[in-house]
Scaffold this motif. Structure first.
Motif, PDB file in Angstrom:
ATOM      1  N   CYS A  60       0.846  -1.197   0.000  1.00  0.00           N
ATOM      2  CA  CYS A  60       0.000   0.000   0.000  1.00  0.00           C
ATOM      3  C   CYS A  60       0.881   1.247   0.000  1.00  0.00           C
ATOM      4  O   CYS A  60       2.026   1.210   0.442  1.00  0.00           O
ATOM      5  CB  CYS A  60      -0.943   0.004   1.198  1.00  0.00           C
ATOM      6  N   ASP A  61       0.336   2.342  -0.491  1.00  0.00           N
ATOM      7  CA  ASP A  61       1.077   3.599  -0.508  1.00  0.00           C
ATOM      8  C   ASP A  61       0.994   4.334   0.822  1.00  0.00           C
ATOM      9  O   ASP A  61       1.894   5.112   1.167  1.00  0.00           O
ATOM     10  CB  ASP A  61       0.543   4.514  -1.617  1.00  0.00           C
ATOM     11  N   VAL A  62      -0.098   4.116   1.554  1.00  0.00           N
ATOM     12  CA  VAL A  62      -0.332   4.803   2.826  1.00  0.00           C
ATOM     13  C   VAL A  62      -0.795   3.785   3.859  1.00  0.00           C
ATOM     14  O   VAL A  62      -1.648   2.939   3.572  1.00  0.00           O
ATOM     15  CB  VAL A  62      -1.413   5.904   2.692  1.00  0.00           C
ATOM     16  N   VAL A  63      -0.239   3.866   5.056  1.00  0.00           N
ATOM     17  CA  VAL A  63      -0.716   3.085   6.203  1.00  0.00           C
ATOM     18  C   VAL A  63      -1.350   4.060   7.183  1.00  0.00           C
ATOM     19  O   VAL A  63      -0.711   5.023   7.607  1.00  0.00           O
ATOM     20  CB  VAL A  63       0.429   2.324   6.895  1.00  0.00           C
ATOM     21  N   ILE A  64      -2.615   3.817   7.521  1.00  0.00           N
ATOM     22  CA  ILE A  64      -3.313   4.654   8.495  1.00  0.00           C
ATOM     23  C   ILE A  64      -3.477   3.854   9.775  1.00  0.00           C
ATOM     24  O   ILE A  64      -4.250   2.887   9.822  1.00  0.00           O
ATOM     25  CB  ILE A  64      -4.690   5.109   7.963  1.00  0.00           C
ATOM     26  N   LEU A  65      -2.732   4.222  10.806  1.00  0.00           N
ATOM     27  CA  LEU A  65      -2.850   3.583  12.110  1.00  0.00           C
ATOM     28  C   LEU A  65      -4.072   4.175  12.801  1.00  0.00           C
ATOM     29  O   LEU A  65      -4.097   5.356  13.155  1.00  0.00           O
ATOM     30  CB  LEU A  65      -1.586   3.816  12.929  1.00  0.00           C
ATOM     31  N   VAL A  68       0.282   7.522   8.636  1.00  0.00           N
ATOM     32  CA  VAL A  68      -0.711   8.468   9.133  1.00  0.00           C
ATOM     33  C   VAL A  68      -1.348   7.889  10.390  1.00  0.00           C
ATOM     34  O   VAL A  68      -1.597   6.682  10.465  1.00  0.00           O
ATOM     35  CB  VAL A  68      -1.796   8.723   8.059  1.00  0.00           C
ATOM     36  N   ILE A  69      -1.613   8.727  11.365  1.00  0.00           N
ATOM     37  CA  ILE A  69      -2.373   8.314  12.546  1.00  0.00           C
ATOM     38  C   ILE A  69      -3.754   8.947  12.477  1.00  0.00           C
ATOM     39  O   ILE A  69      -3.879  10.168  12.352  1.00  0.00           O
ATOM     40  CB  ILE A  69      -1.677   8.740  13.856  1.00  0.00           C
ATOM     41  N   ARG A  70      -4.796   8.100  12.553  1.00  0.00           N
ATOM     42  CA  ARG A  70      -6.155   8.647  12.669  1.00  0.00           C
ATOM     43  C   ARG A  70      -6.549   8.669  14.145  1.00  0.00           C
ATOM     44  O   ARG A  70      -6.568   7.638  14.806  1.00  0.00           O
ATOM     45  CB  ARG A  70      -7.185   7.834  11.886  1.00  0.00           C
ATOM     46  N   THR A  71      -6.839   9.854  14.635  1.00  0.00           N
ATOM     47  CA  THR A  71      -7.179  10.039  16.043  1.00  0.00           C
ATOM     48  C   THR A  71      -8.687   9.960  16.256  1.00  0.00           C
ATOM     49  O   THR A  71      -9.480   9.983  15.311  1.00  0.00           O
ATOM     50  CB  THR A  71      -6.691  11.403  16.545  1.00  0.00           C
ATOM     51  N   ASN A  72      -9.059   9.906  17.507  1.00  0.00           N
ATOM     52  CA  ASN A  72     -10.451  10.127  17.879  1.00  0.00           C
ATOM     53  C   ASN A  72     -10.731  11.629  17.856  1.00  0.00           C
ATOM     54  O   ASN A  72      -9.811  12.452  17.892  1.00  0.00           O
ATOM     55  CB  ASN A  72     -10.718   9.565  19.274  1.00  0.00           C
ATOM     56  N   GLY A  73     -11.986  11.985  17.790  1.00  0.00           N
ATOM     57  CA  GLY A  73     -12.372  13.385  17.729  1.00  0.00           C
ATOM     58  C   GLY A  73     -12.219  14.083  19.063  1.00  0.00           C
ATOM     59  O   GLY A  73     -12.215  13.457  20.131  1.00  0.00           O
ATOM     60  N   LEU A  74     -12.124  15.397  19.014  1.00  0.00           N
ATOM     61  CA  LEU A  74     -11.996  16.184  20.235  1.00  0.00           C
ATOM     62  C   LEU A  74     -13.263  16.153  21.088  1.00  0.00           C
ATOM     63  O   LEU A  74     -13.232  16.564  22.254  1.00  0.00           O
ATOM     64  CB  LEU A  74     -11.635  17.629  19.882  1.00  0.00           C
ATOM     65  N   ASP A  75     -14.357  15.668  20.525  1.00  0.00           N
ATOM     66  CA  ASP A  75     -15.593  15.554  21.290  1.00  0.00           C
ATOM     67  C   ASP A  75     -15.692  14.221  22.026  1.00  0.00           C
ATOM     68  O   ASP A  75     -16.741  13.893  22.590  1.00  0.00           O
ATOM     69  CB  ASP A  75     -16.803  15.732  20.371  1.00  0.00           C
TER      70      ASP A  75
END
Length: 282
Positions: free
Chosen positions: A28-33, A66-73
């Motif tokens: 893959c070109d991108v890994v999103i953790l 890339v890291i996908r976070t949880n939302g600020l809410d």
């Protein structure tokens, strides 16, 4: 201009150490953790620590991380963003952005790390240009379509060719391109439906997406193939580049190539196609 292909962007749960190790070997070109959807509430802190450790350990080669976070809410969002900003992955992906103000808030929390945003709420659909402008101002980044969340909010049943979403998909790509951002298509849920995946990848390519987000490694090969120019496209791109390189055409905005009128906008696309093809071979 450096062109970085993002044909395939694979979500991997950061709570799964084996998945992270496997990601280092995938094409893959991108890994999103992922710290968000793929991680149970009781595993959030552990997943956050694992994602930070993975960035520090490296070993992902040319794959964008890339890291996908949880939302600020959520109870975890602020800690996720602080940890991700300190870890400095290639980008931080944030969920459920509704407007330009949300982008500015997240940009303040992510420091110097490039910011990517999920387009996955009904409110965001009506503010795509505003979100794009704010993201371009804040070291953006990319639009990542979250079609599952959109379907849930709308009560829609999109099917493989996503008839309820086609206007939104086109507008999201247009807004991203207007502000120099990368548009990435949403996921395809049919893990065993190879024909459906190929059909949806082809649709995403038609809309102008750079690539597609994925939920399983087996989807990488078909996705890469769909978003990599084929032999005919490569030959045509080479012909365009060669024609504009001729001294007589150096100052021309439009020329004739193999009986077709070609403008400099086609040259830019040809150069991108050749860069993607070279990446695929590399």
């Amino acid at each position: 201009m450096t062109i970085r292909p993002r044909r395939s962007a694979l979500y991997m749960p950061a709570s799964n150490a084996k998945a992270i190790d496997k990601a280092r070997t995938l094409d893959c070109d991108v890994v999103i953790l992922d710290l968000e959807d793929a991680v149970a509430p009781e595993m959030k802190a552990e997943a956050r620590a694992a994602a930070v450790a993975a960035v520090a350990a490296g070993g992902f080669g040319r794959r964008e991380l890339v890291i996908r976070t949880n939302g600020l809410d959520t109870p975890w969002g602020a800690d996720d963003l602080a940890a991700a900003a300190a870890a400095r992955p290639d980008a931080i992906l944030v969920p459920k952005v509704n407007d330009g103000a949300d982008v500015a808030t997240y940009a303040n929390a992510t420091g110097a790390v490039p910011l990517w945003v999920m387009i996955e709420t009904t409110r965001s659909v009506f503010r795509l240009d505003e979100i794009g402008a704010a993201l371009a101002k804040a070291r953006g980044g990319a639009f990542v379509l979250g079609t599952n969340d959109l379907a849930k909010e709308m009560g829609a049943r999109p099917g493989t060719l996503r008839a309820p979403f086609q206007g939104m998909l086109a507008m999201a790509v247009a807004a991203a391109r207007a502000h120099g951002l990368v548009p990435l298509d949403g996921v395809f849920n049919g893990l065993d439906d190879e024909a459906g995946l190929a059909e949806q990848c082809a649709q995403g390519l038609e809309f102008g997406f750079d690539g597609k987000t994925l939920i399983h490694p087996r989807q990488i090969g078909p996705c890469n193939a769909a978003f990599t120019p084929d032999a005919a496209a490569i030959a045509w791109a080479r012909a365009i580049v060669a024609a504009f390189a001729e001294p007589d055409n150096a100052q021309k905005g439009a020329i004739r190539v193999d009986g077709k009128m070609v403008e400099r906008l086609h040259l830019a696309q040809a150069e991108r196609d050749l860069a993607v093809a070279a990446w695929a071979e590399g």
